[in-house]
Design an enzyme around this catalytic site. Sequence first.
Site, PDB file in Angstrom:
ATOM      1  N   ASN A  12       1.152  -1.141   0.146  1.00  0.00           N
ATOM      2  CA  ASN A  12      -0.069  -0.062  -0.102  1.00  0.00           C
ATOM      3  C   ASN A  12       0.606   0.773  -0.169  1.00  0.00           C
ATOM      4  O   ASN A  12       1.664   1.499   1.296  1.00  0.00           O
ATOM      5  CB  ASN A  12      -0.351   0.012   0.973  1.00  0.00           C
ATOM      6  CG  ASN A  12      -2.029   0.982   1.331  1.00  0.00           C
ATOM      7  OD1 ASN A  12      -1.442   2.145   0.641  1.00  0.00           O
ATOM      8  ND2 ASN A  12      -1.954   1.538   2.267  1.00  0.00           N
ATOM      9  N   TRP A  13       0.966   1.989  -0.727  1.00  0.00           N
ATOM     10  CA  TRP A  13       2.179   2.835  -1.144  1.00  0.00           C
ATOM     11  C   TRP A  13       1.236   3.940  -0.498  1.00  0.00           C
ATOM     12  O   TRP A  13       1.983   5.686  -0.909  1.00  0.00           O
ATOM     13  CB  TRP A  13       2.189   3.107  -2.688  1.00  0.00           C
ATOM     14  CG  TRP A  13       2.772   2.473  -3.238  1.00  0.00           C
ATOM     15  CD1 TRP A  13       3.884   0.914  -2.887  1.00  0.00           C
ATOM     16  CD2 TRP A  13       4.387   3.146  -4.480  1.00  0.00           C
ATOM     17  NE1 TRP A  13       4.613   0.548  -3.996  1.00  0.00           N
ATOM     18  CE2 TRP A  13       4.796   1.339  -5.023  1.00  0.00           C
ATOM     19  CE3 TRP A  13       3.762   3.300  -5.779  1.00  0.00           C
ATOM     20  CZ2 TRP A  13       5.803   1.469  -6.071  1.00  0.00           C
ATOM     21  CZ3 TRP A  13       5.033   3.321  -6.427  1.00  0.00           C
ATOM     22  CH2 TRP A  13       5.457   2.294  -6.698  1.00  0.00           C
ATOM     23  N   LYS A  14       0.197   4.148  -0.176  1.00  0.00           N
ATOM     24  CA  LYS A  14      -0.093   5.437   0.236  1.00  0.00           C
ATOM     25  C   LYS A  14      -0.599   6.621  -0.817  1.00  0.00           C
ATOM     26  O   LYS A  14      -0.922   6.155  -1.865  1.00  0.00           O
ATOM     27  CB  LYS A  14      -0.518   5.390   1.981  1.00  0.00           C
ATOM     28  CG  LYS A  14      -0.152   4.963   2.591  1.00  0.00           C
ATOM     29  CD  LYS A  14       0.366   4.225   3.969  1.00  0.00           C
ATOM     30  CE  LYS A  14       0.267   4.061   4.783  1.00  0.00           C
ATOM     31  NZ  LYS A  14       0.466   3.770   6.381  1.00  0.00           N
ATOM     32  N   HIS A  99      -9.522   0.896   5.235  1.00  0.00           N
ATOM     33  CA  HIS A  99      -8.159   1.578   5.881  1.00  0.00           C
ATOM     34  C   HIS A  99      -8.544   1.701   7.059  1.00  0.00           C
ATOM     35  O   HIS A  99      -9.157   3.277   7.107  1.00  0.00           O
ATOM     36  CB  HIS A  99      -6.822   1.749   4.762  1.00  0.00           C
ATOM     37  CG  HIS A  99      -5.844   1.758   5.225  1.00  0.00           C
ATOM     38  ND1 HIS A  99      -5.229   2.824   5.853  1.00  0.00           N
ATOM     39  CD2 HIS A  99      -4.442   0.675   5.269  1.00  0.00           C
ATOM     40  CE1 HIS A  99      -3.990   2.565   6.686  1.00  0.00           C
ATOM     41  NE2 HIS A  99      -3.488   1.255   5.834  1.00  0.00           N
ATOM     42  N   GLU A 101      -7.136   4.816   8.053  1.00  0.00           N
ATOM     43  CA  GLU A 101      -6.990   5.753   7.657  1.00  0.00           C
ATOM     44  C   GLU A 101      -7.452   6.669   7.189  1.00  0.00           C
ATOM     45  O   GLU A 101      -8.195   7.535   7.107  1.00  0.00           O
ATOM     46  CB  GLU A 101      -5.254   6.286   7.091  1.00  0.00           C
ATOM     47  CG  GLU A 101      -3.645   6.463   7.561  1.00  0.00           C
ATOM     48  CD  GLU A 101      -3.355   5.276   6.713  1.00  0.00           C
ATOM     49  OE1 GLU A 101      -2.958   5.780   5.635  1.00  0.00           O
ATOM     50  OE2 GLU A 101      -2.385   4.854   7.437  1.00  0.00           O
ATOM     51  N   GLU A 169      -5.565  -4.943  10.655  1.00  0.00           N
ATOM     52  CA  GLU A 169      -4.010  -3.787  10.809  1.00  0.00           C
ATOM     53  C   GLU A 169      -4.694  -3.327  12.009  1.00  0.00           C
ATOM     54  O   GLU A 169      -4.907  -2.365  11.766  1.00  0.00           O
ATOM     55  CB  GLU A 169      -4.076  -3.396   9.633  1.00  0.00           C
ATOM     56  CG  GLU A 169      -3.837  -3.745   8.238  1.00  0.00           C
ATOM     57  CD  GLU A 169      -2.775  -2.341   7.901  1.00  0.00           C
ATOM     58  OE1 GLU A 169      -1.918  -2.959   6.905  1.00  0.00           O
ATOM     59  OE2 GLU A 169      -3.749  -1.257   6.897  1.00  0.00           O
ATOM     60  N   GLY A 175       2.695   1.789  10.835  1.00  0.00           N
ATOM     61  CA  GLY A 175       3.935   3.213  10.745  1.00  0.00           C
ATOM     62  C   GLY A 175       4.270   3.455  11.534  1.00  0.00           C
ATOM     63  O   GLY A 175       4.963   4.403  12.112  1.00  0.00           O
ATOM     64  N   SER A 214       3.730  -2.076  10.427  1.00  0.00           N
ATOM     65  CA  SER A 214       4.893  -2.220  10.214  1.00  0.00           C
ATOM     66  C   SER A 214       5.659  -4.122   9.959  1.00  0.00           C
ATOM     67  O   SER A 214       6.967  -4.229  10.696  1.00  0.00           O
ATOM     68  CB  SER A 214       4.811  -2.290  11.700  1.00  0.00           C
ATOM     69  OG  SER A 214       4.868  -0.636  12.307  1.00  0.00           O
ATOM     70  N   GLY A 235       2.857  -1.425   4.150  1.00  0.00           N
ATOM     71  CA  GLY A 235       2.700  -0.276   3.706  1.00  0.00           C
ATOM     72  C   GLY A 235       4.292   0.514   3.674  1.00  0.00           C
ATOM     73  O   GLY A 235       4.616   1.035   2.093  1.00  0.00           O
ATOM     74  N   GLY A 236       5.209   1.635   4.981  1.00  0.00           N
ATOM     75  CA  GLY A 236       5.980   1.882   4.347  1.00  0.00           C
ATOM     76  C   GLY A 236       7.291   1.065   3.501  1.00  0.00           C
ATOM     77  O   GLY A 236       7.687   1.448   2.362  1.00  0.00           O
TER      78      GLY A 236
HETATM   79  C1  PEP Z   1      -1.021   0.209   5.913  1.00  0.00           C
HETATM   80  O1  PEP Z   1      -0.492   0.965   6.502  1.00  0.00           O
HETATM   81  O2  PEP Z   1      -1.627  -0.917   5.503  1.00  0.00           O
HETATM   82  C2  PEP Z   1       0.086  -0.123   6.699  1.00  0.00           C
HETATM   83  C3  PEP Z   1       0.684  -1.966   7.225  1.00  0.00           C
HETATM   84  O3  PEP Z   1       1.453   0.350   6.993  1.00  0.00           O
HETATM   85  P1  PEP Z   1       2.855   0.094   7.472  1.00  0.00           P
HETATM   86  O4  PEP Z   1       3.345  -1.016   6.828  1.00  0.00           O
HETATM   87  O5  PEP Z   1       3.947   1.583   6.972  1.00  0.00           O
HETATM   88  O6  PEP Z   1       2.595  -0.086   9.383  1.00  0.00           O
END
Ligand code: PEP
Length: 253
Positions: A12-14, A99, A101, A169, A175, A214, A235-236
Site C-alpha cells: 500500500n503506497w498510500k 483502511h 486511515e 491491521e 507506521g 510495521s 505500507g512503508g
Molecule cells: C498500512 O498502512 O497498510 C501499513 C501496514 O503500514 P506500515 O506497513 O507502514 O505499518
Amino acid sequence: MSTRPKPLVAGNWKMNGLKAALSEVSAIRDAAAAGEAGRAELAICPPATLIAAVADICKGSSVATGAQDCHARESGAHTGDLSATMLKDAGAAYVIVGHSERRTDHHETSEMVRAKAEAAIAAGLTAILCVGESQRQREAGETLTVVGEQIEKSWPKGASPDSLVIAYEPIWAIGTGLTPTPADVAEVHAFLRREVERLLGGQGTGVRLLYGGSVKPSNARELMAVPHVDGALVGGASLTAKDFMGIAAAYKA
Ligand code: PEP
C-alpha cells in the site's frame, strides 16, 4: 478442505510515489519473475495517478495492481472520486477498502466500507477489507469484539475466496515500528478464520487473511509463519523493491 490459500503480499503506497517511483515496480516485477517471492502472489497498490502505469509495467507478470479505495457507486456526480469499474478499467485487480486511515480521515463507517466492498466485487475486483483495533481498545481487552464487529458490519454480499481478502491491521502498529507478538496475531487470525468460516461456510478456509502493521524484512518470516496468516499488507516497506522483496522472501522455499 484444509489446504492453505496462496499467500498474498500487497504493498500500500498510500499518498506516496511519483512517476520516478515506477522503476521500483519494474524491479519488483523482475525479482518476482526470478522466483524471489516464492509461492506468494504480489500486488502493488499505488496512488490512483499511477495505477494504469503500474498495470502496464506488470502486464503478463505475476504482480497484480491494486487501488487504495473506491466509491460505492458505479458512476455519477461524485467529484474527485473513482468507481471500482474505473479502477478495473485502469488495470487494477485489487482494491483496499476500510483502511484505518480512511476510516479516520474520511469518517468511513463499516456500513460505508461494506458498500465499497460490494461495488468492488460487482466490478470484478478483489476487495482487501481492513479491520483492526486502536491502542485504547487493545488495552481495554476489546480487540476481538472490535474486529468481530467490523467484520460483521462490513461483510459484503457476494464474498468468496476469489473476491475478498481480509487484512488485520492493528491501528497502533501502522507506521509506528510496533508489532503485536506472534501469539497476539495468532489469536486474532484464529478468530478471523472462525468468523470467515461462520459467514462463508466451507469456503471460508480459502479466504486469505493478511497481517499488516510495521511488517519489515526483519520480522516478515516470523509473522508470516503464524497460523492463519496468509500474507501481508505492507505500507512503508513496500515503497522500495529491496524491502518489499525482502518481505516477500518469507515465502521463498
Ligand atoms: C498500512 O498502512 O497498510 C501499513 C501496514 O503500514 P506500515 O506497513 O507502514 O505499518
